[in-house]
Motif scaffolding. Structure first.
Motif, PDB file in Angstrom:
ATOM      1  N   GLU A  61      -6.902  12.381 -15.044  1.00 41.23           N
ATOM      2  CA  GLU A  61      -7.916  12.762 -14.059  1.00 41.23           C
ATOM      3  C   GLU A  61      -9.065  11.757 -14.094  1.00 41.23           C
ATOM      4  O   GLU A  61      -9.434  11.271 -15.164  1.00 41.23           O
ATOM      5  CB  GLU A  61      -8.464  14.158 -14.385  1.00 41.23           C
ATOM      6  CG  GLU A  61      -7.384  15.215 -14.447  1.00 41.23           C
ATOM      7  CD  GLU A  61      -7.868  16.558 -14.986  1.00 41.23           C
ATOM      8  OE1 GLU A  61      -7.086  17.502 -14.971  1.00 41.23           O
ATOM      9  OE2 GLU A  61      -9.037  16.636 -15.433  1.00 41.23           O
TER      10      GLU A  61
ATOM     11  N   ILE B 122     -13.100  11.455 -13.000  1.00 41.94           N
ATOM     12  CA  ILE B 122     -14.272  12.122 -12.438  1.00 41.94           C
ATOM     13  C   ILE B 122     -15.515  11.265 -12.675  1.00 41.94           C
ATOM     14  O   ILE B 122     -15.572  10.466 -13.589  1.00 41.94           O
ATOM     15  CB  ILE B 122     -14.493  13.531 -13.022  1.00 41.94           C
ATOM     16  CG1 ILE B 122     -14.846  13.459 -14.501  1.00 41.94           C
ATOM     17  CG2 ILE B 122     -13.296  14.408 -12.843  1.00 41.94           C
ATOM     18  CD1 ILE B 122     -15.630  14.669 -14.917  1.00 41.94           C
ATOM     19  N   THR B 123     -16.500  11.471 -11.822  1.00 44.50           N
ATOM     20  CA  THR B 123     -17.796  10.827 -12.025  1.00 44.50           C
ATOM     21  C   THR B 123     -18.703  11.843 -12.688  1.00 44.50           C
ATOM     22  O   THR B 123     -18.766  12.990 -12.257  1.00 44.50           O
ATOM     23  CB  THR B 123     -18.412  10.406 -10.671  1.00 44.50           C
ATOM     24  OG1 THR B 123     -17.443   9.646  -9.961  1.00 44.50           O
ATOM     25  CG2 THR B 123     -19.655   9.565 -10.878  1.00 44.50           C
ATOM     26  N   GLY B 124     -19.384  11.461 -13.753  1.00 44.42           N
ATOM     27  CA  GLY B 124     -20.300  12.415 -14.379  1.00 44.42           C
ATOM     28  C   GLY B 124     -20.701  12.000 -15.775  1.00 44.42           C
ATOM     29  O   GLY B 124     -20.426  10.887 -16.225  1.00 44.42           O
TER      30      GLY B 124
ATOM     31  N   GLU C 162     -18.691  17.869 -20.594  1.00 40.37           N
ATOM     32  CA  GLU C 162     -17.261  18.194 -20.509  1.00 40.37           C
ATOM     33  C   GLU C 162     -16.872  19.369 -21.404  1.00 40.37           C
ATOM     34  O   GLU C 162     -17.383  19.493 -22.524  1.00 40.37           O
ATOM     35  CB  GLU C 162     -16.437  16.975 -20.918  1.00 40.37           C
ATOM     36  CG  GLU C 162     -16.410  15.894 -19.867  1.00 40.37           C
ATOM     37  CD  GLU C 162     -15.590  16.317 -18.664  1.00 40.37           C
ATOM     38  OE1 GLU C 162     -14.390  16.562 -18.814  1.00 40.37           O
ATOM     39  OE2 GLU C 162     -16.164  16.398 -17.561  1.00 40.37           O
TER      40      GLU C 162
ATOM     41  N   ARG D 152      -8.949  13.050 -19.239  1.00 44.54           N
ATOM     42  CA  ARG D 152      -9.992  12.919 -18.202  1.00 44.54           C
ATOM     43  C   ARG D 152     -10.859  11.693 -18.473  1.00 44.54           C
ATOM     44  O   ARG D 152     -11.522  11.626 -19.512  1.00 44.54           O
ATOM     45  CB  ARG D 152     -10.914  14.155 -18.232  1.00 44.54           C
ATOM     46  CG  ARG D 152     -10.269  15.382 -17.654  1.00 44.54           C
ATOM     47  CD  ARG D 152     -11.079  16.631 -17.951  1.00 44.54           C
ATOM     48  NE  ARG D 152     -12.362  16.754 -17.271  1.00 44.54           N
ATOM     49  CZ  ARG D 152     -12.514  17.083 -16.001  1.00 44.54           C
ATOM     50  NH1 ARG D 152     -11.436  17.294 -15.236  1.00 44.54           N
ATOM     51  NH2 ARG D 152     -13.712  17.198 -15.468  1.00 44.54           N
TER      52      ARG D 152
ATOM     53  N   VAL E 276     -14.113  10.080 -17.693  1.00 46.52           N
ATOM     54  CA  VAL E 276     -15.389  10.530 -17.125  1.00 46.52           C
ATOM     55  C   VAL E 276     -16.265   9.305 -16.925  1.00 46.52           C
ATOM     56  O   VAL E 276     -16.772   8.726 -17.898  1.00 46.52           O
ATOM     57  CB  VAL E 276     -16.066  11.566 -18.042  1.00 46.52           C
ATOM     58  CG1 VAL E 276     -17.364  12.049 -17.426  1.00 46.52           C
ATOM     59  CG2 VAL E 276     -15.115  12.735 -18.297  1.00 46.52           C
TER      60      VAL E 276
ATOM     61  N   HIS F 104     -16.009   4.645 -11.081  1.00 45.66           N
ATOM     62  CA  HIS F 104     -14.962   5.525 -10.559  1.00 45.66           C
ATOM     63  C   HIS F 104     -14.067   4.741  -9.591  1.00 45.66           C
ATOM     64  O   HIS F 104     -12.833   4.823  -9.654  1.00 45.66           O
ATOM     65  CB  HIS F 104     -15.611   6.734  -9.879  1.00 45.66           C
ATOM     66  CG  HIS F 104     -14.658   7.832  -9.529  1.00 45.66           C
ATOM     67  ND1 HIS F 104     -13.876   7.780  -8.392  1.00 45.66           N
ATOM     68  CD2 HIS F 104     -14.347   8.976 -10.151  1.00 45.66           C
ATOM     69  CE1 HIS F 104     -13.136   8.882  -8.342  1.00 45.66           C
ATOM     70  NE2 HIS F 104     -13.389   9.618  -9.399  1.00 45.66           N
TER      71      HIS F 104
ATOM     72  N   GLU G 138      -5.324  12.355 -10.697  1.00 47.09           N
ATOM     73  CA  GLU G 138      -5.956  13.474  -9.994  1.00 47.09           C
ATOM     74  C   GLU G 138      -7.438  13.153  -9.874  1.00 47.09           C
ATOM     75  O   GLU G 138      -8.060  12.717 -10.850  1.00 47.09           O
ATOM     76  CB  GLU G 138      -5.801  14.774 -10.791  1.00 47.09           C
ATOM     77  CG  GLU G 138      -4.389  15.050 -11.253  1.00 47.09           C
ATOM     78  CD  GLU G 138      -3.454  15.361 -10.104  1.00 47.09           C
ATOM     79  OE1 GLU G 138      -3.938  15.899  -9.085  1.00 47.09           O
ATOM     80  OE2 GLU G 138      -2.261  15.049 -10.221  1.00 47.09           O
ATOM     81  N   LEU G 139      -7.998  13.393  -8.681  1.00 50.37           N
ATOM     82  CA  LEU G 139      -9.426  13.128  -8.483  1.00 50.37           C
ATOM     83  C   LEU G 139     -10.162  14.453  -8.392  1.00 50.37           C
ATOM     84  O   LEU G 139      -9.712  15.365  -7.713  1.00 50.37           O
ATOM     85  CB  LEU G 139      -9.654  12.338  -7.202  1.00 50.37           C
ATOM     86  CG  LEU G 139      -8.947  10.983  -7.120  1.00 50.37           C
ATOM     87  CD1 LEU G 139      -9.138  10.373  -5.740  1.00 50.37           C
ATOM     88  CD2 LEU G 139      -9.490  10.038  -8.187  1.00 50.37           C
ATOM     89  N   ASP G 140     -11.284  14.563  -9.053  1.00 50.38           N
ATOM     90  CA  ASP G 140     -12.130  15.766  -8.964  1.00 50.38           C
ATOM     91  C   ASP G 140     -13.131  15.595  -7.839  1.00 50.38           C
ATOM     92  O   ASP G 140     -13.758  14.551  -7.770  1.00 50.38           O
ATOM     93  CB  ASP G 140     -12.918  15.938 -10.266  1.00 50.38           C
ATOM     94  CG  ASP G 140     -12.238  16.935 -11.176  1.00 50.38           C
ATOM     95  OD1 ASP G 140     -11.046  17.156 -11.004  1.00 50.38           O
ATOM     96  OD2 ASP G 140     -12.936  17.455 -12.058  1.00 50.38           O
TER      97      ASP G 140
END
Ligand code: AR6
Length: 184
Positions: free
Chosen positions: A5, A7-9, A14, A158, A160, A167, A182-184
């Protein structure tokens, strides 16, 4: 089959079994994601790192290796500390250090899997203060996660990423490598 996965963050938010820290060999803290993890996780993580230095790792953690501590106040069971290589600039030395960056990912994922982690969050190791070019850092990270044998990587991985730009770099690298993400 590993689920990867993007994700940006902020990785300190997490909720996973293991959070990977881009540390330095001293294990005694620093800036970037290392500083953020110690700030959010509280003093018990540093206390465990000091204990490791006083016992099994008197000379510190070698570049490319990984070691686990508890996760303090983070919503995780373990922090897996690894040390990426510093980007040496283009040339022959870069190829040798790419192997060390691969090892940092491989050893972090493998250690988490051995501990029993089924989910893991990772930052873009070496791609900040250590200066690694973002596109190459993304390629090495995704290749390491997708090529690992199933029993040497948690089922859910993931990445992050701290900025939209990073990203995008990971998404582009996944496309180049033909990896499903997979993209969040
Ligand atoms: N969540 C997710 N990613 C982050 C966060 C965060 N909270 N903060 C920064 N990043 P860096 P390095 C991203 O510099 O290059 C420390 O001082 C950041 O934007 O944290 O491996 C250590 O103690 C970048 O994309 O790690 C070492 O001395 C990525 O995380 C040195 O820095 C890695 O950046 C290690 O340098």
């Amino acid at each position: 089959m590993t689920r990867i996965e993007l994700i940006t963050g902020d990785i300190t938010g997490e909720r996973v079994d293991a959070i990977v820290n881009a540390a330095n060999s001293s294990l005694l803290g620093g800036g970037g994601v290392d500083g953020a993890i110690h700030r959010a996780g509280g003093p018990s993580i540093l206390a465990e790192c000091r204990e490791l230095r006083a016992t099994t790792l008197p000379d510190g953690l070698s570049v490319g290796d990984a070691v686990a501590t508890g996760a303090g106040r983070l919503h995780a069971r373990w922090v897996v500390h690894t040390v990426g290589p510093v980007w040496p600039g283009p040339g022959a030395e870069a190829e040798a250090r790419r192997e060390l960056l691969r090892a940092a990912y491989r050893n972090s994922l493998g250690l988490a899997a051995r501990l029993g982690a089924t989910s893991i969050a990772l930052p873009a190791v070496s791609a900040g203060i250590y200066g690694w070019p973002a596109d190459d850092a993304a390629t090495l990270a995704l290749a390491a996660a997708s090529s690992a044998a199933a029993d040497t990587v948690p089922g859910r991985v993931r990445f992050v990423l701290f900025s939209a730009r990073m990203h995008d770099e990971f998404r582009a690298a996944a496309e180049r490598l033909g990896i499903t993400i997979e993209l969040d």
